[in-house]
Design a protein around this motif. Sequence first.
Motif, PDB file in Angstrom:
ATOM      1  N   ALA A  27       0.510  22.099 -13.545  1.00 26.84           N
ATOM      2  CA  ALA A  27       0.104  21.409 -12.326  1.00 26.84           C
ATOM      3  C   ALA A  27      -0.058  19.910 -12.593  1.00 26.84           C
ATOM      4  O   ALA A  27       0.208  19.076 -11.717  1.00 26.84           O
ATOM      5  N   VAL A  28      -0.482  19.581 -13.810  1.00 27.22           N
ATOM      6  CA  VAL A  28      -0.624  18.176 -14.189  1.00 27.22           C
ATOM      7  C   VAL A  28       0.745  17.511 -14.245  1.00 27.22           C
ATOM      8  O   VAL A  28       0.935  16.397 -13.743  1.00 27.22           O
ATOM      9  N   ASP A  29       1.714  18.200 -14.820  1.00 27.93           N
ATOM     10  CA  ASP A  29       3.069  17.646 -14.906  1.00 27.93           C
ATOM     11  C   ASP A  29       3.649  17.416 -13.512  1.00 27.93           C
ATOM     12  O   ASP A  29       4.305  16.397 -13.263  1.00 27.93           O
ATOM     13  N   ASP A  30       3.418  18.355 -12.626  1.00 27.52           N
ATOM     14  CA  ASP A  30       3.925  18.215 -11.253  1.00 27.52           C
ATOM     15  C   ASP A  30       3.274  17.028 -10.549  1.00 27.52           C
ATOM     16  O   ASP A  30       3.937  16.306  -9.790  1.00 27.52           O
ATOM     17  N   LEU A  31       1.991  16.846 -10.806  1.00 25.16           N
ATOM     18  CA  LEU A  31       1.276  15.721 -10.193  1.00 25.16           C
ATOM     19  C   LEU A  31       1.837  14.398 -10.706  1.00 25.16           C
ATOM     20  O   LEU A  31       2.034  13.447  -9.930  1.00 25.16           O
ATOM     21  N   VAL A  32       2.105  14.325 -12.001  1.00 23.00           N
ATOM     22  CA  VAL A  32       2.679  13.109 -12.587  1.00 23.00           C
ATOM     23  C   VAL A  32       4.053  12.831 -11.994  1.00 23.00           C
ATOM     24  O   VAL A  32       4.386  11.671 -11.681  1.00 23.00           O
ATOM     25  N   LYS A  33       4.838  13.857 -11.789  1.00 21.91           N
ATOM     26  CA  LYS A  33       6.165  13.671 -11.193  1.00 21.91           C
ATOM     27  C   LYS A  33       6.068  13.068  -9.803  1.00 21.91           C
ATOM     28  O   LYS A  33       6.859  12.183  -9.432  1.00 21.91           O
ATOM     29  N   ARG A  34       5.097  13.532  -9.020  1.00 25.39           N
ATOM     30  CA  ARG A  34       4.949  13.018  -7.659  1.00 25.39           C
ATOM     31  C   ARG A  34       4.514  11.549  -7.683  1.00 25.39           C
ATOM     32  O   ARG A  34       4.980  10.738  -6.880  1.00 25.39           O
ATOM     33  N   ILE A  35       3.623  11.219  -8.616  1.00 25.72           N
ATOM     34  CA  ILE A  35       3.180   9.830  -8.732  1.00 25.72           C
ATOM     35  C   ILE A  35       4.339   8.931  -9.160  1.00 25.72           C
ATOM     36  O   ILE A  35       4.537   7.835  -8.617  1.00 25.72           O
ATOM     37  N   ARG A  36       5.107   9.375 -10.118  1.00 22.05           N
ATOM     38  CA  ARG A  36       6.241   8.581 -10.597  1.00 22.05           C
ATOM     39  C   ARG A  36       7.293   8.384  -9.505  1.00 22.05           C
ATOM     40  O   ARG A  36       7.946   7.339  -9.432  1.00 22.05           O
ATOM     41  N   GLU A  55       0.834  -1.199   0.000  1.00 19.80           N
ATOM     42  CA  GLU A  55       0.000   0.000   0.000  1.00 19.80           C
ATOM     43  C   GLU A  55       0.871   1.254   0.000  1.00 19.80           C
ATOM     44  O   GLU A  55       1.887   1.319   0.687  1.00 19.80           O
ATOM     45  N   PHE A  56       0.443   2.256  -0.784  1.00 26.16           N
ATOM     46  CA  PHE A  56       1.151   3.528  -0.869  1.00 26.16           C
ATOM     47  C   PHE A  56       0.200   4.659  -0.495  1.00 26.16           C
ATOM     48  O   PHE A  56      -0.952   4.687  -0.923  1.00 26.16           O
ATOM     49  N   GLU A  57       0.701   5.572   0.308  1.00 20.17           N
ATOM     50  CA  GLU A  57      -0.081   6.745   0.674  1.00 20.17           C
ATOM     51  C   GLU A  57      -0.058   7.736  -0.489  1.00 20.17           C
ATOM     52  O   GLU A  57       1.015   8.055  -1.023  1.00 20.17           O
ATOM     53  N   VAL A  58      -1.214   8.220  -0.879  1.00 19.93           N
ATOM     54  CA  VAL A  58      -1.296   9.197  -1.957  1.00 19.93           C
ATOM     55  C   VAL A  58      -2.231  10.332  -1.553  1.00 19.93           C
ATOM     56  O   VAL A  58      -3.088  10.159  -0.686  1.00 19.93           O
ATOM     57  N   THR A  59      -2.066  11.463  -2.192  1.00 20.48           N
ATOM     58  CA  THR A  59      -2.933  12.604  -1.936  1.00 20.48           C
ATOM     59  C   THR A  59      -4.247  12.427  -2.699  1.00 20.48           C
ATOM     60  O   THR A  59      -4.381  11.523  -3.537  1.00 20.48           O
ATOM     61  N   THR A  60      -5.195  13.281  -2.423  1.00 17.47           N
ATOM     62  CA  THR A  60      -6.498  13.207  -3.097  1.00 17.47           C
ATOM     63  C   THR A  60      -6.351  13.328  -4.602  1.00 17.47           C
ATOM     64  O   THR A  60      -6.941  12.555  -5.366  1.00 17.47           O
ATOM     65  N   LYS A  61      -5.557  14.276  -5.061  1.00 18.36           N
ATOM     66  CA  LYS A  61      -5.403  14.486  -6.501  1.00 18.36           C
ATOM     67  C   LYS A  61      -4.588  13.369  -7.147  1.00 18.36           C
ATOM     68  O   LYS A  61      -4.850  12.991  -8.300  1.00 18.36           O
ATOM     69  N   GLU A  62      -3.609  12.820  -6.432  1.00 19.80           N
ATOM     70  CA  GLU A  62      -2.879  11.670  -6.956  1.00 19.80           C
ATOM     71  C   GLU A  62      -3.819  10.479  -7.138  1.00 19.80           C
ATOM     72  O   GLU A  62      -3.769   9.782  -8.159  1.00 19.80           O
ATOM     73  N   PHE A  63      -4.683  10.286  -6.158  1.00 20.73           N
ATOM     74  CA  PHE A  63      -5.666   9.202  -6.255  1.00 20.73           C
ATOM     75  C   PHE A  63      -6.606   9.436  -7.432  1.00 20.73           C
ATOM     76  O   PHE A  63      -6.908   8.513  -8.195  1.00 20.73           O
ATOM     77  N   ASP A  64      -7.077  10.664  -7.580  1.00 23.62           N
ATOM     78  CA  ASP A  64      -8.009  10.977  -8.665  1.00 23.62           C
ATOM     79  C   ASP A  64      -7.378  10.728 -10.035  1.00 23.62           C
ATOM     80  O   ASP A  64      -8.026  10.176 -10.932  1.00 23.62           O
ATOM     81  N   MET A  65      -6.118  11.109 -10.195  1.00 26.13           N
ATOM     82  CA  MET A  65      -5.471  10.896 -11.484  1.00 26.13           C
ATOM     83  C   MET A  65      -5.300   9.408 -11.758  1.00 26.13           C
ATOM     84  O   MET A  65      -5.590   8.936 -12.877  1.00 26.13           O
ATOM     85  N   LEU A  66      -4.852   8.658 -10.769  1.00 29.80           N
ATOM     86  CA  LEU A  66      -4.675   7.221 -10.963  1.00 29.80           C
ATOM     87  C   LEU A  66      -5.997   6.535 -11.279  1.00 29.80           C
ATOM     88  O   LEU A  66      -6.058   5.613 -12.093  1.00 29.80           O
ATOM     89  N   SER A  67      -7.072   6.984 -10.641  1.00 33.69           N
ATOM     90  CA  SER A  67      -8.390   6.410 -10.911  1.00 33.69           C
ATOM     91  C   SER A  67      -8.809   6.669 -12.347  1.00 33.69           C
ATOM     92  O   SER A  67      -9.301   5.771 -13.048  1.00 33.69           O
ATOM     93  N   ILE A  68      -8.625   7.894 -12.810  1.00 34.45           N
ATOM     94  CA  ILE A  68      -9.003   8.254 -14.178  1.00 34.45           C
ATOM     95  C   ILE A  68      -8.218   7.427 -15.193  1.00 34.45           C
ATOM     96  O   ILE A  68      -8.773   6.895 -16.162  1.00 34.45           O
ATOM     97  N   LEU A  69      -6.925   7.296 -14.962  1.00 34.28           N
ATOM     98  CA  LEU A  69      -6.079   6.587 -15.919  1.00 34.28           C
ATOM     99  C   LEU A  69      -6.359   5.078 -15.934  1.00 34.28           C
ATOM    100  O   LEU A  69      -6.365   4.452 -16.996  1.00 34.28           O
ATOM    101  N   THR A  70      -6.599   4.482 -14.768  1.00 30.64           N
ATOM    102  CA  THR A  70      -6.867   3.040 -14.733  1.00 30.64           C
ATOM    103  C   THR A  70      -8.245   2.704 -15.287  1.00 30.64           C
ATOM    104  O   THR A  70      -8.450   1.631 -15.855  1.00 30.64           O
ATOM    105  N   GLU A  71      -9.200   3.603 -15.122  1.00 36.45           N
ATOM    106  CA  GLU A  71     -10.541   3.367 -15.661  1.00 36.45           C
ATOM    107  C   GLU A  71     -10.579   3.573 -17.169  1.00 36.45           C
ATOM    108  O   GLU A  71     -11.549   3.187 -17.832  1.00 36.45           O
ATOM    109  N   ASN A  72      -9.532   4.180 -17.707  1.00 36.76           N
ATOM    110  CA  ASN A  72      -9.447   4.433 -19.152  1.00 36.76           C
ATOM    111  C   ASN A  72      -8.080   3.979 -19.656  1.00 36.76           C
ATOM    112  O   ASN A  72      -7.331   4.743 -20.261  1.00 36.76           O
ATOM    113  N   ILE A  73      -7.783   2.710 -19.390  1.00 36.97           N
ATOM    114  CA  ILE A  73      -6.459   2.183 -19.669  1.00 36.97           C
ATOM    115  C   ILE A  73      -6.074   2.347 -21.135  1.00 36.97           C
ATOM    116  O   ILE A  73      -6.904   2.172 -22.034  1.00 36.97           O
TER     117      ILE A  73
END
Length: 229
Positions: A195-204, A153-171
Amino acid sequence: MNNHIGVVEDDSNIQNIVSAYLKKEGFEVTVLDNAEDAWEFWQTDRPDMWILDIMLPGMDGYEFCKKIRNESEVPIIIISAKDEEIDKILGLELGGDDYLTKPFSPRELVARVKRLFKRSQVLVEKEELEDRVTVDQLTIDKKERRIFFDNQEFEVTTKEFDMLSILTENINRAFSREELLIKIWGDNYFGSDRAVDDLVKRIRKKLPDLPLETVWGYGYRLRHEGDQV
């Protein structure tokens, strides 16, 4: 643990027969003479199903069914001497899942109980499956808003979770930065799409092995070669 069934019936003969047949099939059974006692029982020990007579002293079965349904989707089978179509429709409209007219075969009641439990379990499993999305090593629990990668399990922020949800639901679908900005930050966000690029950097940084690809000059996508589960 065996399924627990609450039987609300004021006829002692029916109580004994129904209880005996259900217990023979391995169910735990609690028998109550009236809806008031059944409602009090519900406050402390909630059965997995109700078998409910309509014509009861005091509060009738319709009112009890309505009160239960306001709090829970627990399965309810109505048994009643009322065999008019309007009575059946009313019982089902108030939240009953099945309606059996007296006199009835105890074996038929047991069969309906088993069928209803099976159907309820399928619905629960379907809901649980819909709440979890798995792509390769990544699992997203949408209901609990938790992220797992390679069973960790990894701790993520609300926006990190939202982005991952969007991407996995639209693989494998590529999203533009503007699309992601609107979906995650909303229409009223006036900041830069950086802001999107920064969010992707944090997820990566948190999930370096995640196949989160940059679509140059456009946006991002989550790549997956096999079938989605």
